[in-house]
Scaffold this active site. Sequence first.
Site, PDB file in Angstrom:
ATOM      1  N   HIS A  14      31.397  50.619 -98.525  1.00  0.00           N
ATOM      2  CA  HIS A  14      29.960  50.530 -98.820  1.00  0.00           C
ATOM      3  C   HIS A  14      29.129  50.691 -97.549  1.00  0.00           C
ATOM      4  O   HIS A  14      28.754  49.681 -96.937  1.00  0.00           O
ATOM      5  CB  HIS A  14      29.636  49.145 -99.395  1.00  0.00           C
ATOM      6  CG  HIS A  14      30.107  48.910-100.787  1.00  0.00           C
ATOM      7  ND1 HIS A  14      29.302  49.080-101.881  1.00  0.00           N
ATOM      8  CD2 HIS A  14      31.305  48.519-101.264  1.00  0.00           C
ATOM      9  CE1 HIS A  14      29.974  48.790-102.990  1.00  0.00           C
ATOM     10  NE2 HIS A  14      31.200  48.445-102.635  1.00  0.00           N
ATOM     11  N   CYS A  33      32.422  53.838-103.350  1.00  0.00           N
ATOM     12  CA  CYS A  33      33.254  52.885-104.079  1.00  0.00           C
ATOM     13  C   CYS A  33      33.331  53.248-105.572  1.00  0.00           C
ATOM     14  O   CYS A  33      33.954  54.236-105.923  1.00  0.00           O
ATOM     15  CB  CYS A  33      32.747  51.474-103.821  1.00  0.00           C
ATOM     16  SG  CYS A  33      34.014  50.236-104.102  1.00  0.00           S
ATOM     17  N   GLU A  69      26.135  51.274 -97.287  1.00  0.00           N
ATOM     18  CA  GLU A  69      24.769  50.747 -97.501  1.00  0.00           C
ATOM     19  C   GLU A  69      24.694  49.244 -97.229  1.00  0.00           C
ATOM     20  O   GLU A  69      23.614  48.678 -97.218  1.00  0.00           O
ATOM     21  CB  GLU A  69      24.304  51.063 -98.940  1.00  0.00           C
ATOM     22  CG  GLU A  69      24.878  50.185-100.042  1.00  0.00           C
ATOM     23  CD  GLU A  69      26.315  50.499-100.422  1.00  0.00           C
ATOM     24  OE1 GLU A  69      26.961  51.325 -99.738  1.00  0.00           O
ATOM     25  OE2 GLU A  69      26.801  49.885-101.400  1.00  0.00           O
ATOM     26  N   ARG A 101      36.715  45.213-103.582  1.00  0.00           N
ATOM     27  CA  ARG A 101      37.574  45.672-104.691  1.00  0.00           C
ATOM     28  C   ARG A 101      37.602  47.199-104.750  1.00  0.00           C
ATOM     29  O   ARG A 101      37.352  47.824-105.772  1.00  0.00           O
ATOM     30  CB  ARG A 101      37.108  45.069-106.022  1.00  0.00           C
ATOM     31  CG  ARG A 101      37.340  43.546-106.088  1.00  0.00           C
ATOM     32  CD  ARG A 101      36.834  42.914-107.378  1.00  0.00           C
ATOM     33  NE  ARG A 101      35.406  43.100-107.543  1.00  0.00           N
ATOM     34  CZ  ARG A 101      34.835  43.945-108.387  1.00  0.00           C
ATOM     35  NH1 ARG A 101      35.568  44.671-109.202  1.00  0.00           N
ATOM     36  NH2 ARG A 101      33.538  44.041-108.450  1.00  0.00           N
TER      37      ARG A 101
HETATM   38  N1  GLN Z   1      36.427  47.844-108.586  1.00  0.00           N
HETATM   39  C1  GLN Z   1      35.252  48.587-108.943  1.00  0.00           C
HETATM   40  C2  GLN Z   1      35.558  49.646-110.005  1.00  0.00           C
HETATM   41  O1  GLN Z   1      36.669  49.829-110.332  1.00  0.00           O
HETATM   42  C3  GLN Z   1      34.665  49.266-107.723  1.00  0.00           C
HETATM   43  C4  GLN Z   1      34.180  48.206-106.765  1.00  0.00           C
HETATM   44  C5  GLN Z   1      32.957  48.567-105.987  1.00  0.00           C
HETATM   45  O2  GLN Z   1      32.268  49.538-106.287  1.00  0.00           O
HETATM   46  N2  GLN Z   1      32.637  47.753-105.025  1.00  0.00           N
HETATM   47  O3  GLN Z   1      34.686  50.271-110.505  1.00  0.00           O
END
Ligand code: GLN
Length: 188
Positions: free
Chosen positions: A169, A79, A171, A134
Amino acid sequence: MRIAILALQGAFEEHQRMLHSLHVETFLVRKLSDWQQPKDGVILPGGESTAMLRIMKDEELLLPIRQEIANGLPAFGTCAGMILLAKEVENDTRERIATMDISVLRNAYGRQLGSFFVDEEFKGIGNVPMTFIRAPYITKVREGVDVLSSHDGHIIAARQGKQLVTSFHPELNEDTRIHQYFLNMIQE
Ligand code: GLN
């Protein structure tokens, strides 16, 4: 095997727990002296990439981390970690680790679909549970990058050499196969 986990912010404890369940030794990286320990790989967790980058710069971690990954240290970014590794982020111009030949879009799923869960095919593994928060997705891969998973027509996992990234994710679920995949990459 000993894996460094960037622990400036975000979901680093969950990665640590996952690796311990696979009997792999870990250490957390908060400052340069942590980073300078011997390691076989590094995990860049999810969280907020902007916050992580700010702290990485303040702690003078950005360049040393970039250098070791560029020199072949295996890296797994989930992410926000994927955002850190991408050479291009379409909607962010901040300086990054930028060692992987991918373009990504931050917060790609918009507000309505902030968080969601799917069960999707991952190349070489089969269906795995995937939690998105996100999340970014990959909009472009360049030569040498292998696409490992897609969802709804967008790339959500890829590998280039010893670098692995996922939009989701792994994890946050009980399934350890993606972490095992990274450990296998290190040993290849
Ligand atoms: N939206 C976050 C970012 O732009 C990433 C979100 C996440 O790691 N769960 O860094």
